[in-house]
Structures are given as structure tokens and as C-alpha cells.
Scaffold this motif. Sequence first.
Motif, mmCIF file in Angstrom:
data_model
loop_
_atom_site.group_PDB
_atom_site.id
_atom_site.type_symbol
_atom_site.label_atom_id
_atom_site.label_comp_id
_atom_site.label_asym_id
_atom_site.label_seq_id
_atom_site.Cartn_x
_atom_site.Cartn_y
_atom_site.Cartn_z
ATOM 1 N N ASN A 16 0.827 -1.208 0.000
ATOM 2 C CA ASN A 16 0.000 0.000 0.000
ATOM 3 C C ASN A 16 0.863 1.260 0.000
ATOM 4 O O ASN A 16 0.539 2.253 -0.653
ATOM 5 N N ASP A 17 1.966 1.211 0.742
ATOM 6 C CA ASP A 17 2.869 2.362 0.793
ATOM 7 C C ASP A 17 3.548 2.586 -0.557
ATOM 8 O O ASP A 17 3.715 3.725 -1.009
ATOM 9 N N LEU A 18 3.930 1.482 -1.216
ATOM 10 C CA LEU A 18 4.560 1.597 -2.540
ATOM 11 C C LEU A 18 3.557 2.107 -3.580
ATOM 12 O O LEU A 18 3.904 2.908 -4.454
ATOM 13 N N GLN A 19 2.304 1.646 -3.478
ATOM 14 C CA GLN A 19 1.276 2.130 -4.402
ATOM 15 C C GLN A 19 1.005 3.604 -4.196
ATOM 16 O O GLN A 19 0.768 4.353 -5.152
ATOM 17 N N ALA A 20 1.041 4.042 -2.939
ATOM 18 C CA ALA A 20 0.863 5.465 -2.650
ATOM 19 C C ALA A 20 2.004 6.279 -3.263
ATOM 20 O O ALA A 20 1.781 7.344 -3.836
ATOM 21 N N PHE A 21 3.226 5.769 -3.149
ATOM 22 C CA PHE A 21 4.393 6.439 -3.723
ATOM 23 C C PHE A 21 4.232 6.596 -5.231
ATOM 24 O O PHE A 21 4.412 7.695 -5.782
ATOM 25 N N ARG A 22 3.861 5.519 -5.923
ATOM 26 C CA ARG A 22 3.722 5.605 -7.376
ATOM 27 C C ARG A 22 2.561 6.516 -7.764
ATOM 28 O O ARG A 22 2.638 7.235 -8.757
ATOM 29 N N ALA A 23 1.495 6.522 -6.983
ATOM 30 C CA ALA A 23 0.359 7.387 -7.290
ATOM 31 C C ALA A 23 0.751 8.862 -7.219
ATOM 32 O O ALA A 23 0.335 9.672 -8.058
ATOM 33 N N VAL A 24 1.562 9.226 -6.220
ATOM 34 C CA VAL A 24 2.015 10.614 -6.108
ATOM 35 C C VAL A 24 2.879 10.989 -7.314
ATOM 36 O O VAL A 24 2.761 12.085 -7.872
ATOM 37 N N VAL A 25 3.734 10.072 -7.740
ATOM 38 C CA VAL A 25 4.573 10.331 -8.913
ATOM 39 C C VAL A 25 3.706 10.510 -10.154
ATOM 40 O O VAL A 25 3.891 11.443 -10.938
ATOM 41 N N ASP A 26 2.745 9.604 -10.360
ATOM 42 C CA ASP A 26 1.910 9.646 -11.564
ATOM 43 C C ASP A 26 1.039 10.892 -11.610
ATOM 44 O O ASP A 26 0.845 11.491 -12.675
ATOM 45 N N LYS A 27 0.476 11.283 -10.480
ATOM 46 C CA LYS A 27 -0.464 12.407 -10.456
ATOM 47 C C LYS A 27 0.199 13.746 -10.195
ATOM 48 O O LYS A 27 -0.394 14.792 -10.457
ATOM 49 N N GLY A 28 1.401 13.746 -9.661
ATOM 50 C CA GLY A 28 2.108 14.989 -9.425
ATOM 51 C C GLY A 28 1.641 15.782 -8.230
ATOM 52 O O GLY A 28 2.077 16.918 -8.031
ATOM 53 N N SER A 29 0.766 15.196 -7.425
ATOM 54 C CA SER A 29 0.274 15.890 -6.230
ATOM 55 C C SER A 29 -0.276 14.864 -5.252
ATOM 56 O O SER A 29 -0.707 13.772 -5.643
ATOM 57 N N PHE A 30 -0.290 15.222 -3.959
ATOM 58 C CA PHE A 30 -0.846 14.338 -2.942
ATOM 59 C C PHE A 30 -2.365 14.259 -3.089
ATOM 60 O O PHE A 30 -2.963 13.200 -2.880
ATOM 61 N N ARG A 31 -2.967 15.364 -3.442
ATOM 62 C CA ARG A 31 -4.420 15.381 -3.591
ATOM 63 C C ARG A 31 -4.874 14.470 -4.732
ATOM 64 O O ARG A 31 -5.788 13.653 -4.569
ATOM 65 N N GLY A 32 -4.225 14.614 -5.888
ATOM 66 C CA GLY A 32 -4.587 13.772 -7.023
ATOM 67 C C GLY A 32 -4.315 12.307 -6.764
ATOM 68 O O GLY A 32 -5.094 11.435 -7.165
ATOM 69 N N ALA A 33 -3.212 12.008 -6.077
ATOM 70 C CA ALA A 33 -2.884 10.620 -5.756
ATOM 71 C C ALA A 33 -3.906 10.023 -4.811
ATOM 72 O O ALA A 33 -4.321 8.862 -4.968
ATOM 73 N N ALA A 34 -4.323 10.786 -3.812
ATOM 74 C CA ALA A 34 -5.317 10.296 -2.854
ATOM 75 C C ALA A 34 -6.631 9.972 -3.560
ATOM 76 O O ALA A 34 -7.259 8.941 -3.279
ATOM 77 N N GLU A 35 -7.040 10.834 -4.494
ATOM 78 C CA GLU A 35 -8.266 10.578 -5.249
ATOM 79 C C GLU A 35 -8.122 9.339 -6.122
ATOM 80 O O GLU A 35 -9.055 8.553 -6.260
#
Length: 300
Positions: free
Chosen positions: A8-27
Amino acid sequence: MIINFDLNDLQAFRAVVDKGSFRGAAEAIRISQPALSRRIEKLESALDVKLFERTTRRVSLTMVGRAFLPQVERLLDDLDIALMGISNVASTRMGNVTIACVPSTAYYFMPHVISEFHKLYPKIRLRVLDASAGEVCNAVASGEADFGVSFSGSLADEVEFELLLQERYVLACRRDHPLAERESVTWTEAYEHDYITVDKTSGNRFLLDQALRGVRVKKPSICETHHVTTMIGLVEAGLGVAMVPSIAMPAGTHPILVSVPLVEPLVMRNVGLIKRRGRTLPPAALELERLVREMPFRSV
């Protein structure tokens, strides 16, 4: 070594990279922003490194984060592929796939592909970014899009191009135009008539400027647009002719429009897949890529 983080932590890391923001990654991964921040903090604490530089305006990877990213992507992508292979989860999983296309290829490639993809994977949400060639390249390079369909040209070092088809440029005109009955038209002849062109931000404009350096143009265009599809609409309205890639023209017989081959010179455009170099696509994106590859291309 004790590892105090999980997938889950690794998926969160990649999501932040892909979306460029914590907000977009969380969504994207459907958790709250504070929960996502805790996952990143947990990962950074476990590794005893700082992965992101954070300001009020943007989030960017640190040098350590950039080195860590390919390993995380490889691990998560390999896991997805393994899961798809043993349990056929691709047909039932929920998720998102993003493809970036220049508008002419979005018009030609994507309606049939999207229809087939939705039949196979109804729970996967598909997003199409129809944008200029430069924007398509940037979307793939940054990870905003899983892959793209565009034409070759000035590509970023982070992406690679794979040819799907070659197409020629044609003259788009109304059936009542003086050039409509011609078997072919030279570029010089075409430019003698009122014509519409794409502006300098378009990848097509860059390609044509390079290919037509020796062609004399006696008068400026009557109108410039950003997209080829807009040009065709203006041609249909009777404003003039346009020089467009053949796949941008309507398939079959059109009641108003006709295309005439352009010669002297013959200008071709290479259309293909654009992918971020060194990254394996997630399973759902691989399936979409497969459908694009299998599409029966008409003669262009």
C-alpha cells in the motif's frame, strides 16, 4: 533488515509520482489525503530517506526518489502481471487507464477501441487525453498517461516510438471546389487557393514546415487552428481548403467533403505508439495497447 512498509505504501508512492500531487494521488487510490501522507511518511521513515520535495505549488522527486521509482514500478507491474496470469483479475478489477492521443488519431483509432475495451473490462474507467503531439509526449513522459498514440517527430528522451502505420497528407476540400475532381494536386497549386492551416504550436505544422521548405507559398492562410479536426470543420463550412493527414478525413464517401492526394512533394506521417522508456505497462493498459495494435487499419 526489517522492512516496515507494505505494498500500500509503494502504491501510494507511485500514485504521487503519476499524479504529481498528494491530492490527485489520494483521489486516484481512493483514500483521504492525510492517510496518503501517512503512507509516504511511513515509507520514508522505513527507508530513512526523503523521497519527495514538497512546496505549496508542486511535488517533485528527490534524487533518491528518482532512483527508487524504477524499482517500485517494476515490482508493482510484475505483481499485477502475475495476478492477472493466475486469476484473470483483469476482467473484474476496477481501475483507470489513461491514453493520450492527437485529435486525428483519437477520431480514427479510439471509438472502436474504446467500445471493445469496455465490453471486455466494464469496470475499468478509460480516460482519453486528446491533445497536441507535444502535450501527448509530455503526458506519457510524466506518467499522466499510460501510453499515447501520436506521430513521430520531436520526441522527449524519456519516451520511445513504435510505428503502427504510415499515412500521406491529402487536400481536404468541398465537392464543389475547383480542385475536387483532380487526381492529384501539387502543394504549390493548393496554396494558390484560400486555405486553412494549423498554428505553430501544432506538431503537424512543425512536420510540414520541415517537409515543404522548397515550396513557394504566395499568400498567407485565411485562418489558423490548433487542431486538424477543426480545420476540416471549416473546410466543410466553405472557408477554403486544408492540407491534412489522410486518417483525419471521414471514412467512406462523405456528402460534402472529398480528399485529393497531394504531390510534389509526397509528404508522409508516421503514426505509432508512444511509451515511457523502460516502464512495463500495467495489465489493463497492456490490454488497451493490444486492442490498438489489432485494429484493422484502412489504406491511408
